[in-house]
Design a protein around this motif. Structure first.
Motif, mmCIF file in Angstrom:
data_model
loop_
_atom_site.group_PDB
_atom_site.id
_atom_site.type_symbol
_atom_site.label_atom_id
_atom_site.label_comp_id
_atom_site.label_asym_id
_atom_site.label_seq_id
_atom_site.Cartn_x
_atom_site.Cartn_y
_atom_site.Cartn_z
ATOM 1 N N ILE A 1 0.798 -1.097 -0.104
ATOM 2 C CA ILE A 1 0.044 -0.074 0.126
ATOM 3 C C ILE A 1 0.883 1.347 0.022
ATOM 4 O O ILE A 1 1.579 1.500 0.839
ATOM 5 C CB ILE A 1 -0.765 0.071 1.231
ATOM 6 N N LEU A 2 0.776 2.110 -1.087
ATOM 7 C CA LEU A 2 1.571 2.903 -0.986
ATOM 8 C C LEU A 2 0.610 4.432 -0.823
ATOM 9 O O LEU A 2 -0.330 4.856 -1.541
ATOM 10 C CB LEU A 2 2.083 3.351 -2.592
ATOM 11 N N ASN A 3 0.952 5.081 0.356
ATOM 12 C CA ASN A 3 0.094 6.123 0.934
ATOM 13 C C ASN A 3 0.823 7.558 0.585
ATOM 14 O O ASN A 3 2.149 7.732 0.940
ATOM 15 C CB ASN A 3 -0.010 5.979 2.638
ATOM 16 N N LEU A 4 0.213 8.288 -0.350
ATOM 17 C CA LEU A 4 0.551 9.378 -1.023
ATOM 18 C C LEU A 4 0.023 10.777 -0.386
ATOM 19 O O LEU A 4 -0.196 11.710 -1.142
ATOM 20 C CB LEU A 4 0.358 9.455 -2.457
ATOM 21 N N GLN A 5 -0.736 10.343 0.673
ATOM 22 C CA GLN A 5 -1.620 11.688 1.300
ATOM 23 C C GLN A 5 -0.821 12.680 1.484
ATOM 24 O O GLN A 5 -1.295 13.873 1.438
ATOM 25 C CB GLN A 5 -2.200 11.098 2.718
ATOM 26 N N ARG A 6 0.361 12.575 1.680
ATOM 27 C CA ARG A 6 1.200 13.911 2.179
ATOM 28 C C ARG A 6 2.402 14.507 0.836
ATOM 29 O O ARG A 6 2.964 15.200 1.292
ATOM 30 C CB ARG A 6 1.944 13.815 3.427
ATOM 31 N N VAL A 7 1.975 13.846 -0.089
ATOM 32 C CA VAL A 7 2.925 14.113 -1.326
ATOM 33 C C VAL A 7 2.115 15.494 -1.982
ATOM 34 O O VAL A 7 0.979 15.405 -2.353
ATOM 35 C CB VAL A 7 2.755 12.998 -2.413
ATOM 36 N N GLU A 8 2.867 16.538 -2.007
ATOM 37 C CA GLU A 8 2.504 17.759 -2.694
ATOM 38 C C GLU A 8 2.605 17.951 -4.085
ATOM 39 O O GLU A 8 2.143 18.596 -4.838
ATOM 40 C CB GLU A 8 3.230 18.810 -1.784
ATOM 41 N N LEU B 1 0.009 -3.782 -5.889
ATOM 42 C CA LEU B 1 0.519 -2.430 -5.268
ATOM 43 C C LEU B 1 -0.896 -1.664 -5.479
ATOM 44 O O LEU B 1 -1.591 -1.812 -6.624
ATOM 45 C CB LEU B 1 1.457 -1.665 -6.136
ATOM 46 N N CYS B 2 -1.181 -0.976 -4.347
ATOM 47 C CA CYS B 2 -2.420 0.021 -4.355
ATOM 48 C C CYS B 2 -1.840 1.404 -3.797
ATOM 49 O O CYS B 2 -0.954 1.449 -3.187
ATOM 50 C CB CYS B 2 -3.703 -0.384 -3.936
ATOM 51 N N ILE B 3 -2.754 2.467 -4.337
ATOM 52 C CA ILE B 3 -2.204 3.859 -3.451
ATOM 53 C C ILE B 3 -3.573 4.268 -3.051
ATOM 54 O O ILE B 3 -4.477 4.173 -3.437
ATOM 55 C CB ILE B 3 -1.869 4.645 -5.028
ATOM 56 N N VAL B 4 -3.157 4.988 -2.104
ATOM 57 C CA VAL B 4 -4.243 5.588 -1.137
ATOM 58 C C VAL B 4 -3.736 7.096 -0.940
ATOM 59 O O VAL B 4 -2.663 7.669 -0.889
ATOM 60 C CB VAL B 4 -4.311 4.857 0.291
ATOM 61 N N GLY B 5 -4.859 7.752 -0.690
ATOM 62 C CA GLY B 5 -4.713 9.283 -0.225
ATOM 63 C C GLY B 5 -4.346 10.157 -1.370
ATOM 64 O O GLY B 5 -3.466 11.320 -0.827
ATOM 65 N N THR C 1 -6.841 2.346 -6.541
ATOM 66 C CA THR C 1 -6.495 3.592 -5.633
ATOM 67 C C THR C 1 -7.772 3.372 -4.701
ATOM 68 O O THR C 1 -8.935 2.936 -5.158
ATOM 69 C CB THR C 1 -6.513 4.810 -6.359
ATOM 70 N N TYR C 2 -7.408 3.776 -3.448
ATOM 71 C CA TYR C 2 -8.401 3.930 -2.294
ATOM 72 C C TYR C 2 -8.393 5.286 -1.589
ATOM 73 O O TYR C 2 -7.240 5.856 -1.413
ATOM 74 C CB TYR C 2 -8.305 2.808 -1.466
ATOM 75 N N GLY D 1 -2.241 8.012 -17.125
ATOM 76 C CA GLY D 1 -2.816 6.663 -17.369
ATOM 77 C C GLY D 1 -2.764 5.611 -16.228
ATOM 78 O O GLY D 1 -3.118 4.512 -16.502
ATOM 79 N N LEU D 2 -2.046 5.904 -15.379
ATOM 80 C CA LEU D 2 -1.886 5.056 -13.949
ATOM 81 C C LEU D 2 -3.167 4.441 -13.490
ATOM 82 O O LEU D 2 -3.265 3.219 -12.834
ATOM 83 C CB LEU D 2 -0.776 5.566 -13.090
ATOM 84 N N PHE D 3 -4.190 5.259 -13.478
ATOM 85 C CA PHE D 3 -5.526 4.887 -12.781
ATOM 86 C C PHE D 3 -6.151 3.420 -13.566
ATOM 87 O O PHE D 3 -6.795 2.885 -13.188
ATOM 88 C CB PHE D 3 -6.526 5.801 -12.967
ATOM 89 N N LYS D 4 -5.374 3.269 -14.825
ATOM 90 C CA LYS D 4 -6.164 2.163 -15.517
ATOM 91 C C LYS D 4 -5.495 0.883 -15.137
ATOM 92 O O LYS D 4 -5.946 -0.356 -15.341
ATOM 93 C CB LYS D 4 -5.655 2.200 -17.155
#
Length: 111
Positions: free
Chosen positions: A45-52, A76-80, A100-101, A93-96
């Motif tokens: 799980i890759l949390n990008l909540q604090r990536v600006e 691999l999934c991405i959150v935030g 993501t959650y 196109g990464l969402f394809k």
């Protein structure tokens, strides 16, 4: 950029804080690869909540980790994802290919 990693329920959780650009992608890539190689964990799980901010090298690093994990039979999934970063993901196109959650909790229920 600060990268925090932890293992929760057999899943590697990676939290990124700051910008994910060409100046730090090597650190990002090396940190994830080292954690996966040392633990054998294939669920991330890759949390990008604090990536600006993210640039093409950051997108490339994420895509490379996705390919490595997918080849190993993991996921691999991405959150935030923040709105500014979300737009770049849409254009790339990464969402394809990458799920993501909204939150880590949501991602755990789907793994």
């Amino acid at each position: 950029m600060v990268i925090t990693t932890l293992i929760n329920k057999g899943v590697l959780v990676v939290r990124v804080d700051g910008e994910l650009d060409m100046h730090v992608t090597d650190d990002f890539r090396n940190t994830l690869d080292k954690c996966m190689d040392n633990t054998g964990i294939k669920e991330v799980i890759l949390n990008l909540q604090r990536v600006e901010f993210i640039d093409s090298s950051g997108i490339g690093a994420i895509l490379g980790r996705y390919k490595k994990i997918h080849f190993m039979g993991g996921s691999l999934c991405i959150v935030g994802i923040q709105p500014v970063v979300m737009r770049i993901f849409e254009l790339s196109g990464l969402f394809k290919i990458i799920k993501t959650y909204p939150t880590e909790t949501d991602a755990f229920t789907c793994l």
